[in-house]
Motif scaffolding. Structure first.
Motif, short mmCIF file in Angstrom:
data_model
loop_
_atom_site.label_atom_id
_atom_site.label_comp_id
_atom_site.label_asym_id
_atom_site.label_seq_id
_atom_site.Cartn_x
_atom_site.Cartn_y
_atom_site.Cartn_z
N THR A 63 -10.16 -12.79 -7.92
CA THR A 63 -9.99 -11.46 -8.50
C THR A 63 -10.40 -10.41 -7.48
N VAL A 64 -9.48 -9.50 -7.19
CA VAL A 64 -9.73 -8.41 -6.24
C VAL A 64 -9.58 -7.09 -6.98
N TYR A 65 -10.56 -6.22 -6.80
CA TYR A 65 -10.59 -4.94 -7.49
C TYR A 65 -10.03 -3.86 -6.57
N VAL A 66 -8.96 -3.22 -7.02
CA VAL A 66 -8.25 -2.23 -6.22
C VAL A 66 -8.49 -0.84 -6.81
N TYR A 67 -8.94 0.07 -5.98
CA TYR A 67 -9.18 1.46 -6.40
C TYR A 67 -8.34 2.37 -5.52
N ALA A 68 -7.44 3.12 -6.15
CA ALA A 68 -6.52 3.93 -5.36
C ALA A 68 -5.85 4.99 -6.24
N PRO A 69 -5.33 6.04 -5.61
CA PRO A 69 -4.48 6.95 -6.37
C PRO A 69 -3.15 6.27 -6.67
N ASP A 70 -2.53 6.65 -7.76
CA ASP A 70 -1.23 6.07 -8.10
C ASP A 70 -0.19 6.60 -7.13
N GLY A 71 0.81 5.79 -6.86
CA GLY A 71 1.86 6.25 -5.96
C GLY A 71 2.52 5.10 -5.24
N PRO A 72 3.48 5.39 -4.35
CA PRO A 72 4.26 4.35 -3.68
C PRO A 72 3.43 3.44 -2.77
N GLU A 73 2.35 3.96 -2.19
CA GLU A 73 1.53 3.13 -1.30
C GLU A 73 0.83 2.03 -2.08
N LEU A 74 0.30 2.37 -3.24
CA LEU A 74 -0.34 1.36 -4.09
C LEU A 74 0.68 0.35 -4.58
N LYS A 75 1.85 0.83 -5.01
CA LYS A 75 2.90 -0.08 -5.48
C LYS A 75 3.32 -1.05 -4.39
N ALA A 76 3.46 -0.54 -3.16
CA ALA A 76 3.86 -1.40 -2.04
C ALA A 76 2.79 -2.45 -1.77
N HIS A 77 1.53 -2.05 -1.84
CA HIS A 77 0.43 -2.99 -1.61
C HIS A 77 0.45 -4.11 -2.66
N LEU A 78 0.57 -3.74 -3.91
CA LEU A 78 0.57 -4.75 -4.98
C LEU A 78 1.80 -5.65 -4.91
N ALA A 79 2.92 -5.08 -4.47
CA ALA A 79 4.14 -5.88 -4.32
C ALA A 79 3.97 -6.94 -3.23
N ARG A 80 3.28 -6.58 -2.15
CA ARG A 80 3.04 -7.57 -1.08
C ARG A 80 2.13 -8.69 -1.58
N ILE A 81 1.08 -8.31 -2.30
CA ILE A 81 0.18 -9.33 -2.84
C ILE A 81 0.94 -10.26 -3.79
N THR A 92 -0.60 -17.89 -2.62
CA THR A 92 -1.96 -17.45 -2.91
C THR A 92 -2.13 -17.32 -4.43
N HIS A 93 -3.35 -17.01 -4.85
CA HIS A 93 -3.63 -16.94 -6.28
C HIS A 93 -4.47 -15.71 -6.60
N TRP A 94 -4.05 -14.57 -6.07
CA TRP A 94 -4.83 -13.35 -6.26
C TRP A 94 -4.56 -12.74 -7.63
N ASN A 95 -5.61 -12.20 -8.19
CA ASN A 95 -5.52 -11.47 -9.46
C ASN A 95 -6.03 -10.06 -9.20
N SER A 96 -5.12 -9.09 -9.19
CA SER A 96 -5.50 -7.71 -8.86
C SER A 96 -5.91 -6.95 -10.11
N LYS A 97 -7.13 -6.45 -10.11
CA LYS A 97 -7.62 -5.55 -11.16
C LYS A 97 -7.57 -4.14 -10.60
N VAL A 98 -6.70 -3.31 -11.13
CA VAL A 98 -6.38 -2.04 -10.49
C VAL A 98 -6.91 -0.85 -11.29
N TYR A 99 -7.57 0.05 -10.57
CA TYR A 99 -7.92 1.35 -11.15
C TYR A 99 -7.11 2.41 -10.42
N LYS A 100 -6.35 3.19 -11.19
CA LYS A 100 -5.54 4.26 -10.62
C LYS A 100 -6.07 5.61 -11.10
#
Length: 466
Positions: A63-81, A92-100
């Motif tokens: 589980t990886v905790y992601v903190y970021a503003p919403d937008g295309p950069e965050l979407k691109a990051h999550l799409a790669r993961i 891989t077996h990542w579980n992204s917990k995202v705060y936008k």
């Protein structure tokens, strides 16, 4: 108050304080156990943040905790993961917990669900992000560069002592140390029968030269890379002398002075630095950003011909303990067919030169050559090379060889060592995890990080001192 009672109270307070200190210190120690590292990713605006997660690590929780503003950069990051999780081989077996949200930094620091922060994004914010995390007692694995202007370097100087006080580790991602041709260049330079000793050189004829060519349009993890618009603003990304040059300066220190501490105040002198721009048309900018036009913050860099000037190119001349070095970076829009980013490097010895070339003749793969000087007996040089290769093969390397080529010999390296740039992020991360378990960096790493960023930010000043 009776003296004995006062003594008991003071002793109790001290014991309580010591207990709290021991508890705090203990909580920061890591054992290397499975899943004890919990990652937080802060504002992942650059694709390097995702490459840290291209592999799984036993020590890192899924589980990886992601903190970021919403937008295309965050979407691109999550799409790669997500693409790493879904790939058919070694998923891989990542579980992204995202705060936008716009308060992403404050939210992360208040919640602190992890113990290591990965930072790779807008470099204008990088030093501030690092300081905020260190202040909060968090370990930081930061993409380069950690400083893009002299004021950032002054700030960075204070962060390593603060990290030591907090019991956390601050480390930057130096992937180029894991390129096999560079590793072997370093190894062979330490063999005096073959290489001799490193020349001192001059500003016009340096002892070590490193040149890097990069491209704005490229493929990452099999897909065309869409870059954020701020990547083309040197006020946010950094110029050539402070961005990619970070890697090259690091390699100069790492190869010429292996595991030696370098003092930026005593050992380094800068001679010159210059900058130049690569111009992108509106169509090229659209191709690499998916945006219809130039944003307002690039207005300052527009030409009369409606192209944008990106000062991503730079050259720096400096010396370390009297050894002269030159590093240079060039950015083009797109590589020729079949090519990619390239690297050239030469280390000049008193008996031989060690040269890495990556041109068309090498099919754009980095190849290491050993070229004896004209006054050196070729048979003696080959005997020294054979001994050197045998020494390496009997150590941590297997299957190395050589063959005659032009002025000297080409080093034959098994394909299994050429893992590619993206795989180097996992290698850096694994090394950082090792340091976390040990509770410290090698003694030379911190002074050399400071030396590196002193060179790059001082070059930033010199390139404008006209």
């Amino acid at each position: 108050m009776h003296k004995s009672l006062l003594f008991l109270l003071l002793a109790g307070l001290c014991a309580c304080s010591n207990s709290q200190t021991q508890e705090q210190t203990s909580s920061m120690k890591l054992s290397g156990a499975a899943n004890e590292i919990k990652l937080m990713t802060l504002d992942p605006g650059h694709f390097h943040a995702a490459l840290v997660q291209k592999n799984n690590y036993t020590q890192v929780d899924s589980t990886v905790y992601v903190y970021a503003p919403d937008g295309p950069e965050l979407k691109a990051h999550l799409a790669r993961i997500d693409s790493y999780n879904k790939r058919p081989e070694n998923p891989t077996h990542w579980n992204s917990k995202v705060y936008k949200g716009t308060d992403y930094l404050a939210k992360m620091l208040s919640e602190k669900p992890g113990n290591v922060v990965v930072i790779s994004g807008n470099n204008a914010q990088k030093t501030h992000y690092i300081q905020s995390c260190i202040d909060a007692g968090l370990n930081v694995l930061a993409d380069k560069p950690m400083a893009i202007k002299p004021a950032d370097f002054q700030r960075l100087k204070q962060l390593f002592p603060l990290a030591e006080k907090k019991g956390v580790l601050l480390y930057d991602i130096m992937t180029e140390r894991y390129e096999i041709s560079t590793i072997l260049q370093r190894e062979l330079s330490q063999m005096p029968d073959l290489f001799g000793t490193l020349e001192k050189g001059t500003p016009d004829n340096p002892a070590i030269t490193k040149e890097s060519v990069h491209h704005f349009f490229k493929f990452v993890s099999g897909a065309p890379l869409i870059r954020p618009a701020w990547f083309f603003d040197v006020e946010q990304q950094g110029e050539g002398v402070v961005d990619v040059s970070t890697h090259l300066v690091d390699l100069v220190l790492w190869e010429c002075f292996p595991e030696q501490s370098i003092s930026y105040t005593k050992d380094i002198q800068l001679q010159a630095a210059k900058r130049s721009a690569t111009e992108l048309s509106r169509d090229q900018f659209k191709q690499v950003t998916a945006l219809p036009g130039f944003p307002g913050f690039l207005k300052k860099d527009l030409t009369k011909d409606s192209t944008v000037k990106v000062f991503a190119n730079g050259e720096t001349h400096f010396s370390v303990k009297g050894v002269h070095a030159k590093v240079s970076v060039i950015w083009n829009f797109q590589a020729p067919e079949g090519a990619g980013d390239t690297h050239f490097s030469i280390m000049r010895g008193t008996k031989a030169n060690l040269v890495i070339r990556q041109g068309a003749a090498e099919k754009y793969k980095p190849i290491l050559y050993v070229e004896p000087l004209p006054n050196v007996d070729r048979a003696a040089a080959e005997a020294a090379l054979k001994t050197a290769i045998n020494t390496l093969n009997n150590g941590q390397f297997k299957g190395l060889g050589y063959e005659a080529n032009g002025k000297g010999w080409k080093i034959i390296i098994p394909e299994s060592y050429s893992v590619g740039h993206e795989a180097h992020f996992a290698q850096v991360t694994e090394k950082y995890l090792q340091y976390l378990t040990q509770g410290k960096l090698p003694e030379w790493e911190v002074p050399n990080m400071l030396a590196k960023y002193y060179v790059t930010t001082k070059a930033y000043e010199l390139s404008r001192d006209k």
